[in-house]
Each structure stands twice: as structure tokens, then as C-alpha cells.
Design a protein around this motif. Sequence first.
Motif, mmCIF file in Angstrom:
data_model
loop_
_atom_site.group_PDB
_atom_site.id
_atom_site.type_symbol
_atom_site.label_atom_id
_atom_site.label_comp_id
_atom_site.label_asym_id
_atom_site.label_seq_id
_atom_site.Cartn_x
_atom_site.Cartn_y
_atom_site.Cartn_z
ATOM 1 N N SER A 102 0.839 -1.190 0.000
ATOM 2 C CA SER A 102 0.000 0.000 0.000
ATOM 3 C C SER A 102 0.878 1.246 0.000
ATOM 4 O O SER A 102 1.911 1.304 0.682
ATOM 5 N N ALA A 103 0.436 2.254 -0.749
ATOM 6 C CA ALA A 103 1.149 3.531 -0.786
ATOM 7 C C ALA A 103 1.157 4.220 0.572
ATOM 8 O O ALA A 103 1.967 5.116 0.804
ATOM 9 N N VAL A 104 0.302 3.781 1.491
ATOM 10 C CA VAL A 104 0.311 4.321 2.852
ATOM 11 C C VAL A 104 1.700 4.176 3.458
ATOM 12 O O VAL A 104 2.141 5.042 4.210
ATOM 13 N N TYR A 105 2.393 3.110 3.135
ATOM 14 C CA TYR A 105 3.672 2.798 3.764
ATOM 15 C C TYR A 105 4.891 3.257 2.957
ATOM 16 O O TYR A 105 6.015 2.948 3.312
ATOM 17 N N VAL A 106 4.645 3.990 1.861
ATOM 18 C CA VAL A 106 5.731 4.478 1.015
ATOM 19 C C VAL A 106 5.912 5.975 1.271
ATOM 20 O O VAL A 106 4.946 6.742 1.231
ATOM 21 N N SER A 107 7.135 6.390 1.528
ATOM 22 C CA SER A 107 7.417 7.804 1.799
ATOM 23 C C SER A 107 7.099 8.677 0.594
ATOM 24 O O SER A 107 7.270 8.254 -0.552
ATOM 25 N N GLY A 108 6.668 9.897 0.880
ATOM 26 C CA GLY A 108 6.532 10.907 -0.161
ATOM 27 C C GLY A 108 5.140 11.151 -0.675
ATOM 28 O O GLY A 108 4.902 12.153 -1.331
ATOM 29 N N GLY A 109 4.221 10.268 -0.407
ATOM 30 C CA GLY A 109 2.871 10.465 -0.905
ATOM 31 C C GLY A 109 2.021 11.244 0.084
ATOM 32 O O GLY A 109 2.473 11.652 1.147
ATOM 33 N N SER A 110 0.784 11.453 -0.304
ATOM 34 C CA SER A 110 -0.178 12.109 0.581
ATOM 35 C C SER A 110 -1.427 11.231 0.640
ATOM 36 O O SER A 110 -1.556 10.281 -0.136
ATOM 37 N N ASN A 111 -2.320 11.533 1.550
ATOM 38 C CA ASN A 111 -3.537 10.742 1.656
ATOM 39 C C ASN A 111 -4.261 10.683 0.312
ATOM 40 O O ASN A 111 -4.559 11.706 -0.294
ATOM 41 N N ASP A 112 -4.490 9.470 -0.141
ATOM 42 C CA ASP A 112 -5.124 9.166 -1.430
ATOM 43 C C ASP A 112 -4.418 9.781 -2.623
ATOM 44 O O ASP A 112 -5.023 9.970 -3.682
ATOM 45 N N GLY A 113 -3.133 10.055 -2.479
ATOM 46 C CA GLY A 113 -2.344 10.563 -3.593
ATOM 47 C C GLY A 113 -1.352 9.520 -4.050
ATOM 48 O O GLY A 113 -0.915 8.678 -3.270
ATOM 49 N N PRO A 114 -0.969 9.551 -5.328
ATOM 50 C CA PRO A 114 0.034 8.607 -5.814
ATOM 51 C C PRO A 114 1.413 8.922 -5.248
ATOM 52 O O PRO A 114 1.677 10.044 -4.807
ATOM 53 N N VAL A 115 2.280 7.945 -5.262
ATOM 54 C CA VAL A 115 3.666 8.131 -4.828
ATOM 55 C C VAL A 115 4.406 8.871 -5.946
ATOM 56 O O VAL A 115 4.407 8.417 -7.091
#
Length: 132
Positions: A102-115
Amino acid sequence: MTRMFSLRALCATLLGLTAALGLMAAPAQADIKTSTVHIWASQVRVRECSNTSCGLASQERLTNVNVQAFCQRWDGRVSDGPYYNHYWVEIVTPGGWLGWVSAVYVSGGSNDGPVPGVPVETNSGPVYCEYP
């Protein structure tokens, strides 16, 4: 003698066609582009597809590690505390397994935003995440 020549000519022609068709049937190899992303959380599980309902791609649990990402797609929502996201990122784990986080656990994104920096799969665009 004529019959033998014709048989040889036929075999040579068939072999030549087979070789030519074999070369033409081989798809062009695209350059696979990856981006390095950082998994910031602890004990992140890697899934076989882009949803929590999918099985695990490996027994690895990722903690504070950089991995290679291929693409991302919109799918099942994941939330963790104040963070939430529908994007999933296709990665290769440090152990060499292909899977999704999940992008939740990837640095640099925002809530419901792509990495940022990772191609996004769309229904109408050129990016398609090759593995389900």
C-alpha cells in the motif's frame, strides 16, 4: 534425383520460414524502468495483488528499507492511523519477490495521492502494471 532436390528445397524453405517467423514473433524487449521508493513503516506485508484480500507474495516483512517500484494503481483502501490511501505500488522486495504494498507505507505520498516518481496505471494511458 529431381525428387530428392525438391524435398531438400522444401525442407530448406520450411526451415528458413520457421527461423524467420521465430524471429518476427519475438516481441521487442522494452526497457523496464523502476524508481527507488522508501518503505517507512515496520513489518509491512507484501501482497500478490493490489488489495488486502490477496495472499502474501512472500513471508518478508519490510521495515525502513528502499525497494524498486515499477508502477502503481488505484485499488483497495488501506488506512493506518491518520494515513489512508487507495494506491498500491508494485515492487521487488530485498529478497527478490515481486509484489504489492500500500502507498500508505511508502514515503513521499499524501492521503489518497500517488507516490511521486512512480508511473500510475490508468485505463486510458500508456502505463499498465504488467503483473496482477
